[in-house]
Design a protein around this motif. Structure first.
Motif, short mmCIF file in Angstrom:
data_model
loop_
_atom_site.label_atom_id
_atom_site.label_comp_id
_atom_site.label_asym_id
_atom_site.label_seq_id
_atom_site.Cartn_x
_atom_site.Cartn_y
_atom_site.Cartn_z
N ALA A 136 13.27 9.37 17.34
CA ALA A 136 12.29 10.65 16.12
C ALA A 136 12.49 11.23 15.01
O ALA A 136 11.94 11.74 14.34
CB ALA A 136 11.43 11.50 17.54
N TYR A 137 13.57 10.99 14.95
CA TYR A 137 14.24 12.09 14.51
C TYR A 137 15.45 11.14 13.42
O TYR A 137 16.24 11.19 12.49
CB TYR A 137 14.25 13.73 14.16
CG TYR A 137 14.94 14.00 16.36
CD1 TYR A 137 16.80 13.83 15.78
CD2 TYR A 137 14.68 14.39 16.64
CE1 TYR A 137 16.77 14.09 17.53
CE2 TYR A 137 15.28 14.66 17.88
CZ TYR A 137 15.73 14.53 18.39
OH TYR A 137 16.64 15.31 19.39
N ASP A 138 16.89 10.94 14.92
CA ASP A 138 18.10 10.57 14.57
C ASP A 138 18.38 9.09 13.92
O ASP A 138 18.50 8.22 15.10
CB ASP A 138 19.01 10.66 15.41
CG ASP A 138 20.05 10.93 15.16
OD1 ASP A 138 20.46 11.53 14.11
OD2 ASP A 138 21.19 11.00 16.06
N ASP A 139 17.85 8.74 12.69
CA ASP A 139 17.47 7.35 12.77
C ASP A 139 17.79 7.56 10.76
O ASP A 139 17.02 8.20 10.31
CB ASP A 139 16.02 6.32 12.99
CG ASP A 139 16.62 5.05 12.40
OD1 ASP A 139 16.04 4.58 13.25
OD2 ASP A 139 15.70 4.84 11.42
N PRO A 140 18.43 6.41 10.64
CA PRO A 140 18.41 7.10 8.87
C PRO A 140 17.24 6.61 7.91
O PRO A 140 16.57 6.99 7.91
CB PRO A 140 19.81 5.68 8.60
CG PRO A 140 20.22 5.24 10.05
CD PRO A 140 19.94 6.12 10.59
N ALA A 141 16.38 5.12 8.83
CA ALA A 141 15.68 5.09 7.90
C ALA A 141 13.94 6.20 8.03
O ALA A 141 13.33 6.44 7.31
CB ALA A 141 14.54 3.80 8.59
N MET A 142 14.34 7.16 8.94
CA MET A 142 13.23 7.99 9.68
C MET A 142 13.99 8.95 8.57
O MET A 142 13.03 9.64 7.55
CB MET A 142 13.26 8.54 10.99
CG MET A 142 12.09 7.49 12.13
SD MET A 142 11.14 7.96 11.71
CE MET A 142 10.25 9.65 11.94
N VAL A 143 15.13 9.65 8.55
CA VAL A 143 15.15 10.46 7.41
C VAL A 143 15.02 9.99 6.09
O VAL A 143 14.76 11.34 5.72
CB VAL A 143 17.10 10.92 8.01
CG1 VAL A 143 17.29 11.84 6.72
CG2 VAL A 143 17.59 11.09 8.98
N ALA A 144 15.73 9.30 5.86
CA ALA A 144 15.40 8.34 4.37
C ALA A 144 13.81 8.47 3.76
O ALA A 144 13.28 9.30 3.08
CB ALA A 144 15.94 7.21 3.89
N GLY A 145 12.17 8.42 4.71
CA GLY A 145 11.77 8.71 4.02
C GLY A 145 10.96 10.08 4.02
O GLY A 145 10.17 10.29 3.37
N GLY A 171 15.95 17.68 13.56
CA GLY A 171 16.57 17.32 12.12
C GLY A 171 16.63 16.25 11.17
O GLY A 171 16.78 16.03 10.46
N GLY A 172 15.86 15.83 11.72
CA GLY A 172 15.29 14.46 10.41
C GLY A 172 14.63 14.78 9.61
O GLY A 172 14.69 13.76 8.71
#
Length: 303
Positions: A136-145, A171-172
């Motif tokens: 839901a939030y702690d993933d590089p692609a999620m954060v970048a998007g 935190g995403g």
């Protein structure tokens, strides 16, 4: 660590698949970024769309865990991209979000009373089926998007702004905002007293478990801040303020009464920081309040 190049790459990848959400002038030196008008009702559709397009996705589709908004984003993105989606939510997830998940075509599994319990079950399910697990939030692609809304904001307010107020759960979103905006912009995290994962982590200088409760727990109820969001927030030396539940409820009511904007309680935390005085701008400080989600039951806003 996610950086500006990652955000720009995400913007190209999801171009044409997400909405360019409007900015509303809300008063002298005050703007609202209306990200709650995004597909599926929150900013998370940006990150989820980027995550799925970055793939790969097997025939088993994808699995996500969510307090509601990430699941809705996953269900929407999966439907648009032709994939199956299975979403795990706690039994405390608002009925309006659970119902919408079904309408978007996702298989919904309710597990546990907190996001952390739904998350654990989703991880097991993804491992069993070979589905793509979408954090839901702690993933590089999620954060970048998620950060693509920052690029959008810069283009919408070309004369500049000084401060952005951001509601924080896992935190995403704040991670994406940090990655996308120049260091000249002050980023202020707003968190409920009953769900202060980032605030506690900054005090401890590392992610720590926190108790979760309160009116905004369904969307901001991460028990521990994500590693990516924490690293970006700490590096940027952002400010973090806490708001009481009463201030969140009042901010949500005033967004409706004064602007006819319907948002969920977690989203209202950002405006609550301003209205309650938890954050006090300097005279002439140009402030953007990021209104990030609207998956709520508006019945209790009737006047």
């Amino acid at each position: 660590m996610v950086d500006l190049a990652d955000v720009r790459a995400a913007a190209k990848r999801i171009d044409g698949r997400i909405r360019r959400t409007p900015v509303l002038a809300a008063g002298p030196d005050l703007w609202f970024k209306l990200e709650f008008t995004q597909h599926a009702g929150s900013f998370k559709t940006r990150g989820m769309m980027n995550r799925i397009l970055a793939g790969p996705v097997s025939a088993a589709g994808l699995v996500a865990a969510s307090g509601g908004n990430a699941g809705l984003a996953a269900a929407y993105a999966a439907r648009e991209l032709g994939h199956r989606a299975e979403v795990f939510v706690p039994v405390t997830a608002p009925a309006v979000k659970v119902a919408k998940l079904g309408k978007l075509g996702a298989r919904v599994v309710q597990e546990g009373r907190e996001y952390a319990e739904a998350y654990a079950a989703a991880v097991v399910r993804a491992a069993e089926t070979g589905a793509l697990f979408c954090h839901a939030y702690d993933d590089p692609a999620m954060v970048a998007g998620n950060g693509t809304l920052g690029l959008e904001l810069l283009s919408q307010l070309p004369d500049g702004f000084d401060t952005v107020l951001v509601a924080v759960g896992g935190g995403g979103l704040i991670g994406g905002v940090v990655a996308s905006l120049p260091r000249s912009v002050r980023i202020v995290a707003a968190e409920p007293v009953g769900a202060q994962a980032l605030h506690a982590a900054l005090a401890a200088d590392e992610p720590v478990d926190v108790p979760v409760s309160g009116v905004a727990a369904d969307s901001l109820g991460a028990r521990r801040i994500g590693e990516i969001g924490f690293a970006l927030a700490r590096a940027a030396e952002i400010d973090s303020v806490l708001v009481e539940d009463g201030a969140i409820v009042e901010a949500r009511r005033r967004l409706w009464d004064e602007h006819r904007l319907v948002v969920e309680h977690g989203t209202a935390a950002a405006h609550a920081a301003l209205l309650s005085g938890a954050y006090r701008p300097e005279p002439g400080e140009r402030v953007v309040v990021l209104l990030c989600g609207a998956n709520t039951d508006p019945a209790d806003l009737a006047t």
